[in-house]
Write a protein that holds these residues in place. Sequence first.
Motif, PDB file in Angstrom:
ATOM      1  N   LEU A 138       0.815  -1.207   0.000  1.00  0.00           N
ATOM      2  CA  LEU A 138       0.000   0.000   0.000  1.00  0.00           C
ATOM      3  C   LEU A 138       0.855   1.266   0.000  1.00  0.00           C
ATOM      4  O   LEU A 138       0.540   2.234  -0.692  1.00  0.00           O
ATOM      5  CB  LEU A 138      -0.945  -0.002   1.198  1.00  0.00           C
ATOM      6  CG  LEU A 138      -2.089  -1.017   1.132  1.00  0.00           C
ATOM      7  CD1 LEU A 138      -2.881  -0.998   2.426  1.00  0.00           C
ATOM      8  CD2 LEU A 138      -2.978  -0.729  -0.057  1.00  0.00           C
ATOM      9  N   ALA A 139       1.939   1.266   0.781  1.00  0.00           N
ATOM     10  CA  ALA A 139       2.819   2.444   0.800  1.00  0.00           C
ATOM     11  C   ALA A 139       3.479   2.647  -0.554  1.00  0.00           C
ATOM     12  O   ALA A 139       3.594   3.780  -1.037  1.00  0.00           O
ATOM     13  CB  ALA A 139       3.876   2.289   1.895  1.00  0.00           C
ATOM     14  N   GLY A 140       3.894   1.569  -1.178  1.00  0.00           N
ATOM     15  CA  GLY A 140       4.505   1.700  -2.502  1.00  0.00           C
ATOM     16  C   GLY A 140       3.527   2.210  -3.534  1.00  0.00           C
ATOM     17  O   GLY A 140       3.848   3.081  -4.349  1.00  0.00           O
ATOM     18  N   LEU A 141       2.317   1.685  -3.522  1.00  0.00           N
ATOM     19  CA  LEU A 141       1.296   2.155  -4.462  1.00  0.00           C
ATOM     20  C   LEU A 141       0.919   3.606  -4.191  1.00  0.00           C
ATOM     21  O   LEU A 141       0.782   4.406  -5.115  1.00  0.00           O
ATOM     22  CB  LEU A 141       0.066   1.264  -4.403  1.00  0.00           C
ATOM     23  CG  LEU A 141       0.241  -0.151  -4.946  1.00  0.00           C
ATOM     24  CD1 LEU A 141      -1.013  -0.975  -4.687  1.00  0.00           C
ATOM     25  CD2 LEU A 141       0.574  -0.129  -6.413  1.00  0.00           C
ATOM     26  N   ALA A 142       0.756   3.959  -2.912  1.00  0.00           N
ATOM     27  CA  ALA A 142       0.399   5.341  -2.577  1.00  0.00           C
ATOM     28  C   ALA A 142       1.519   6.304  -2.964  1.00  0.00           C
ATOM     29  O   ALA A 142       1.271   7.371  -3.534  1.00  0.00           O
ATOM     30  CB  ALA A 142       0.092   5.458  -1.084  1.00  0.00           C
ATOM     31  N   GLY A 143       2.762   5.923  -2.679  1.00  0.00           N
ATOM     32  CA  GLY A 143       3.881   6.788  -3.060  1.00  0.00           C
ATOM     33  C   GLY A 143       3.989   6.944  -4.564  1.00  0.00           C
ATOM     34  O   GLY A 143       4.229   8.035  -5.076  1.00  0.00           O
ATOM     35  N   GLY A 144       3.772   5.864  -5.280  1.00  0.00           N
ATOM     36  CA  GLY A 144       3.799   5.946  -6.730  1.00  0.00           C
ATOM     37  C   GLY A 144       2.681   6.813  -7.282  1.00  0.00           C
ATOM     38  O   GLY A 144       2.881   7.573  -8.230  1.00  0.00           O
TER      39      GLY A 144
END
Length: 150
Positions: A138-144
């Motif tokens: 989720l953090a990777g998707l949100a950051g992206g």
Amino acid sequence: MMYTCCAAPVAVSLRRSGASTTASVAYWLGNPLLNPAVVAFLLLVAPWQWTATWVGVGVVTVVAGAVLVGRGRRPADEELPSPKPYDQPVALGFLRTLARMTLVLIPEYVAVSLPSLVMVHRALRRTATLTTTALTVLAGLAGGLVLWAL
């Protein structure tokens, strides 16, 4: 300073707004080939001869492409259709396009990013739990998505 995927729509818009075919092709070829960011990166990581070759081949390609296109067309090719007036408010058209692109691009982004995030998790899985896996994804998707929105 843009790549082909960004320069092509701009070249089409230039053409629609009355720029000549030769100028539009020169812009379309020149932007990715003579991109200052690429040239600076090459200067930092590659021998100067590579950079000189890149710039030389880029200039030759842009000039040759523009000349070939300029010679290969007839004067009748320069006539452009008159632009159509907007039949809807601009804000409505913007929101419609935004919604369509969001429905297409976000699933594509998830499909491309998810395997990378799973590989990162597998590298760290000795200490990771299901909760940290979900949070990592989720953090990777949100950051992206934040970077994509900028």
